[in-house]
Motif scaffolding. Structure first.
Motif, PDB file in Angstrom:
ATOM      1  N   ARG A  35       0.828  -1.212   0.000  1.00 34.13           N
ATOM      2  CA  ARG A  35       0.000   0.000   0.000  1.00 34.13           C
ATOM      3  C   ARG A  35       0.859   1.258   0.000  1.00 34.13           C
ATOM      4  N   VAL A  36       0.233   2.352  -0.401  1.00 36.27           N
ATOM      5  CA  VAL A  36       0.893   3.655  -0.392  1.00 36.27           C
ATOM      6  C   VAL A  36      -0.038   4.613   0.326  1.00 36.27           C
ATOM      7  N   ARG A  37       0.506   5.429   1.224  1.00 38.21           N
ATOM      8  CA  ARG A  37      -0.336   6.415   1.924  1.00 38.21           C
ATOM      9  C   ARG A  37       0.196   7.827   1.670  1.00 38.21           C
ATOM     10  N   VAL A  38      -0.705   8.685   1.182  1.00 42.90           N
ATOM     11  CA  VAL A  38      -0.342  10.084   0.965  1.00 42.90           C
ATOM     12  C   VAL A  38      -1.233  10.937   1.862  1.00 42.90           C
ATOM     13  N   PRO A  39      -0.729  12.108   2.284  1.00 39.86           N
ATOM     14  CA  PRO A  39      -1.557  12.943   3.164  1.00 39.86           C
ATOM     15  C   PRO A  39      -2.656  13.646   2.381  1.00 39.86           C
ATOM     16  N   ALA A  40      -3.823  13.852   3.025  1.00 39.86           N
ATOM     17  CA  ALA A  40      -4.793  14.792   2.478  1.00 39.86           C
ATOM     18  C   ALA A  40      -4.167  16.166   2.654  1.00 39.86           C
ATOM     19  N   MET A  41      -4.311  17.030   1.651  1.00 40.52           N
ATOM     20  CA  MET A  41      -3.625  18.328   1.718  1.00 40.52           C
ATOM     21  C   MET A  41      -4.159  19.152   2.890  1.00 40.52           C
ATOM     22  N   PRO A  42      -3.280  19.582   3.797  1.00 41.89           N
ATOM     23  CA  PRO A  42      -3.743  20.407   4.919  1.00 41.89           C
ATOM     24  C   PRO A  42      -4.106  21.812   4.426  1.00 41.89           C
ATOM     25  N   PRO A  43      -4.833  22.601   5.274  1.00 46.87           N
ATOM     26  CA  PRO A  43      -5.182  23.968   4.867  1.00 46.87           C
ATOM     27  C   PRO A  43      -3.928  24.786   4.564  1.00 46.87           C
ATOM     28  N   ARG A  44      -4.062  25.755   3.699  1.00 41.59           N
ATOM     29  CA  ARG A  44      -2.957  26.646   3.288  1.00 41.59           C
ATOM     30  C   ARG A  44      -1.737  25.886   2.789  1.00 41.59           C
ATOM     31  N   SER A  45      -2.010  24.805   2.076  1.00 38.54           N
ATOM     32  CA  SER A  45      -0.893  24.084   1.459  1.00 38.54           C
ATOM     33  C   SER A  45      -1.229  23.865  -0.015  1.00 38.54           C
ATOM     34  N   GLY A  46      -0.202  23.651  -0.814  1.00 39.63           N
ATOM     35  CA  GLY A  46      -0.410  23.373  -2.226  1.00 39.63           C
ATOM     36  C   GLY A  46       0.725  22.519  -2.751  1.00 39.63           C
ATOM     37  N   ALA A  47       0.453  21.798  -3.833  1.00 37.99           N
ATOM     38  CA  ALA A  47       1.503  20.974  -4.429  1.00 37.99           C
ATOM     39  C   ALA A  47       1.365  21.028  -5.938  1.00 37.99           C
ATOM     40  N   ALA A  48       2.459  20.814  -6.631  1.00 33.08           N
ATOM     41  CA  ALA A  48       2.436  20.813  -8.094  1.00 33.08           C
ATOM     42  C   ALA A  48       3.487  19.842  -8.603  1.00 33.08           C
ATOM     43  N   TYR A  49       3.214  19.262  -9.775  1.00 31.95           N
ATOM     44  CA  TYR A  49       4.206  18.396 -10.429  1.00 31.95           C
ATOM     45  C   TYR A  49       4.353  18.851 -11.873  1.00 31.95           C
ATOM     46  N   LEU A  72      12.193  23.926 -13.716  1.00 28.34           N
ATOM     47  CA  LEU A  72      10.969  23.247 -13.282  1.00 28.34           C
ATOM     48  C   LEU A  72      10.732  23.415 -11.781  1.00 28.34           C
ATOM     49  N   THR A  73      11.808  23.421 -10.982  1.00 27.15           N
ATOM     50  CA  THR A  73      11.641  23.594  -9.527  1.00 27.15           C
ATOM     51  C   THR A  73      11.064  24.974  -9.235  1.00 27.15           C
ATOM     52  N   ARG A  74      11.603  25.959  -9.920  1.00 29.14           N
ATOM     53  CA  ARG A  74      11.114  27.316  -9.746  1.00 29.14           C
ATOM     54  C   ARG A  74       9.612  27.395 -10.069  1.00 29.14           C
ATOM     55  N   ARG A  75       9.235  26.839 -11.224  1.00 23.46           N
ATOM     56  CA  ARG A  75       7.822  26.897 -11.633  1.00 23.46           C
ATOM     57  C   ARG A  75       6.936  26.081 -10.694  1.00 23.46           C
ATOM     58  N   ALA A  76       7.425  24.908 -10.294  1.00 23.32           N
ATOM     59  CA  ALA A  76       6.603  24.050  -9.426  1.00 23.32           C
ATOM     60  C   ALA A  76       6.397  24.708  -8.069  1.00 23.32           C
ATOM     61  N   LEU A  77       7.447  25.343  -7.519  1.00 27.55           N
ATOM     62  CA  LEU A  77       7.306  26.017  -6.223  1.00 27.55           C
ATOM     63  C   LEU A  77       6.317  27.166  -6.320  1.00 27.55           C
ATOM     64  N   ARG A  78       6.410  27.930  -7.402  1.00 35.05           N
ATOM     65  CA  ARG A  78       5.482  29.044  -7.592  1.00 35.05           C
ATOM     66  C   ARG A  78       4.043  28.552  -7.675  1.00 35.05           C
ATOM     67  N   GLN A  79       3.846  27.506  -8.463  1.00 34.48           N
ATOM     68  CA  GLN A  79       2.492  26.967  -8.630  1.00 34.48           C
ATOM     69  C   GLN A  79       1.963  26.407  -7.311  1.00 34.48           C
ATOM     70  N   ALA A  80       2.820  25.720  -6.568  1.00 33.05           N
ATOM     71  CA  ALA A  80       2.405  25.159  -5.275  1.00 33.05           C
ATOM     72  C   ALA A  80       2.032  26.284  -4.321  1.00 33.05           C
ATOM     73  N   ALA A  81       2.828  27.350  -4.311  1.00 31.57           N
ATOM     74  CA  ALA A  81       2.557  28.477  -3.409  1.00 31.57           C
ATOM     75  C   ALA A  81       1.248  29.173  -3.785  1.00 31.57           C
ATOM     76  N   GLU A  82       1.025  29.330  -5.113  1.00 32.37           N
ATOM     77  CA  GLU A  82      -0.242  29.940  -5.557  1.00 32.37           C
ATOM     78  C   GLU A  82      -1.433  29.108  -5.087  1.00 32.37           C
ATOM     79  N   ARG A  83      -1.298  27.806  -5.208  1.00 34.15           N
ATOM     80  CA  ARG A  83      -2.400  26.933  -4.782  1.00 34.15           C
ATOM     81  C   ARG A  83      -2.595  27.005  -3.275  1.00 34.15           C
ATOM     82  N   ALA A  84      -1.502  27.169  -2.531  1.00 36.84           N
ATOM     83  CA  ALA A  84      -1.603  27.265  -1.076  1.00 36.84           C
ATOM     84  C   ALA A  84      -2.355  28.540  -0.682  1.00 36.84           C
ATOM     85  N   HIS A  85      -2.192  29.608  -1.485  1.00 40.06           N
ATOM     86  CA  HIS A  85      -2.870  30.876  -1.221  1.00 40.06           C
ATOM     87  C   HIS A  85      -4.360  30.772  -1.468  1.00 40.06           C
ATOM     88  N   SER A  86      -4.755  30.034  -2.500  1.00 37.51           N
ATOM     89  CA  SER A  86      -6.167  30.071  -2.922  1.00 37.51           C
ATOM     90  C   SER A  86      -7.028  29.075  -2.159  1.00 37.51           C
TER      91      SER A  86
END
Lengths: 192, 289
Positions: B169-183, B275-289
């Motif tokens: 099995r694999v376990r991933v966290p449900a995204m906590p509030p004010r968090s974001g992720a991008a790939y 890609l790291t730069r873009r992914a971090l930006r996208q993750a941060a934007e998602r964390a804001h919204s």
């Protein structure tokens, strides 16, 4: 990765593998007809379909899971039959290109490829139609972009996909019950 | 392109599969979706004497929520992940990454457990597993143990799994509030494997600085890895151009990266940065919204 290349004595291997055997009797239902066949473990599903059952509409293009010419449906989902052993399909329902037409009526996708000139040499066509059928089941009204993405696993080396996309749009409209006029039969526009 | 002969056995339960693995050890291989193993067998780069087909173990085909985490059975296919309503709500980066794997036919057969256990250096999931701090459950003769994603990927096609264990099995966290992720990935135009793929996870503090940052990189090196130096420099800071430029300065060393027909190590290092730069930006934007 461990790379091992060595010769195996099949008889010896039989003893070593705790009852795992090299030949298996499996049952598959292909286009509604149930077959019981004996297969070797390493026989690919596409070999069963083509060489044993004689359904040669499914093609072998690359044999490396890239080109999609061997696409069939296993339990309703499009898969590459060159990357599945026949024995894995034991008990499964399989649909090939030969199983799409019903009562002598072409499937809307087959009709679309005919009407929109969706093929030149035709080698990739059965696989593309099976992949498109999977797409239309999940998404009855795909955009052009979605159609092109859904065909990422199918190579056509003749046409550049332009008419293939049109053929799938034609079929999608037909399957949604909309009236479709094939381009060839539409009234000419801009004629003086 | 004909695989070497092998014996085939279907395991209907985890225990059956483990018993066969124990009895045959190195001579046996587990077969799930087969989309990594069968191509290798056709090339005779893998020549198992016994294939243990685990494809019919029903209990490993579920996605469910448990204690704030999403648990995926090893046999969940990429397609099930791509279309999972639960994952789209609770951990959308995973369906997004799954949708980028191979093509629809491959996604219909390929499984998350098979992909992770195979540990292809250019696979997509490892970056996401690292960024999400996922847990991987391995089951062996003595029961189950949990392996943190950062301990799991050890080298080229090498994982922390023992020969008598299977990934269950694999376990991933449900995204906590004010968090974001991008790939984000730069795909090889022919194979769609990642030349480089970067997953980023950002959790923001009340003052909009980073409370938690994780960066997982795949495709670049023999095994997926965490960019911990950059992560440390980002914690406590807000994600803006200046911070990113400073934090990503030592992101990777080209000497540690792969060079092949698709890209030199230097080009891979460049892709890692972009890609790291873009992914971090996208993750941060998602964390804001």
């Amino acid at each position: 990765m461990k790379v091992r290349v060595r010769k195996v004595n099949p008889v010896k291997a039989l003893f070593k593998t705790g009852g795992g055997v090299m030949r298996h009797t499996i049952q598959v239902t292909v286009n509604g007809q149930t077959h019981q066949v004996e297969v070797e473990s390493r026989m690919l599903l596409v070999e069963l379909i083509r060489d044993v059952l004689g359904l040669t509409g499914t093609h072998v293009g690359c044999d490396t899971s890239q080109c999609g010419a061997c696409t069939v449906h296993v339990n309703g989902e499009a898969v590459k039959s060159c990357t599945m052993f026949a024995v894995q399909a034991d008990g499964c329902e399989i649909t090939t290109i030969e199983g799409l037409a019903q009562d002598g009526q072409l499937h809307p996708l087959q009709e679309g490829f005919w009407q929109e000139h969706g093929l030149q040499c035709g080698f990739c066509t059965p696989g593309i139609i099976m992949a498109a059928a999977d797409l239309l089941k999940r998404n009855p009204n795909p955009s052009e972009d979605e159609i092109r993405h859904a065909l990422e696993g199918n190579y056509c080396r003749c046409t550049g996909y332009h008419n293939i996309v049109r053929a799938i749009q034609y079929a999608a409209a037909r399957m949604r019950g909309e009236a479709v006029v094939p381009r060839g039969e539409a009234a000419p526009t801009g004629a003086s | 392109m004909i695989p070497q002969t092998f014996a085939y056995k279907k395991a209907h339960t985890i225990d059956e599969a483990l018993a066969l693995l124990r009895a045959h050890g190195d001579d046996a291989k587990l077969l799930a979706g087969g989309h990594s193993l069968i191509p290798l067998m056709k090339l005779r780069l893998s020549t198992p004497e016994l294939l243990i087909d685990i494809g019919g173990i029903r209990e490993l085909t579920e996605i469910r929520e448990q204690d704030g985490r999403i648990e995926l059975g090893a046999l969940v296919t990429h397609r099930m992940i791509e279309f999972s309503t639960l994952l789209k709500q609770k951990c959308p980066v995973l369906p997004e990454a799954a949708a980028l794997i191979g093509d629809p036919q491959v996604r219909n057969k390929g499984t998350i457990g098979g992909s992770l256990a195979h540990a292809d250096p250019a696979a997509d999931y490892p970056a996401v597993m690292l960024a999400l701090d996922a847990e991987i459950e391995a089951t062996g003769p003595d029961g189950s143990r949990t392996i943190a994603a950062r301990e799991f990927f050890q080298g080229l096609f090498t994982t922390a799994l023992r020969p008598d264990e299977m990934l269950t099995r694999v376990r991933v966290p449900a995204m906590p509030p004010r968090s974001g992720a991008a790939y984000l990935k730069f795909p090889n135009p022919a194979s769609r494997y990642a030349v480089v793929g970067v997953a980023a996870f950002v959790k923001l503090a009340p003052d909009d600085t980073c409370a938690e940052v994780r960066i997982g990189i795949t495709g670049a090196a023999p095994a997926a890895f965490r960019a911990t130096r950059a992560e440390e420099q980002l914690v406590g800071r807000a994600i803006d151009d200046r911070t990113l430029t400073a934090a990503l300065e030592d992101l990777v060393d080209p000497d540690d990266l792969l060079s092949d027909l698709a890209a030199t190590a230097e080009y891979r290092a460049h892709l890692c940065h972009v890609l790291t730069r873009r992914a971090l930006r996208q993750a941060a934007e998602r964390a804001h919204s």
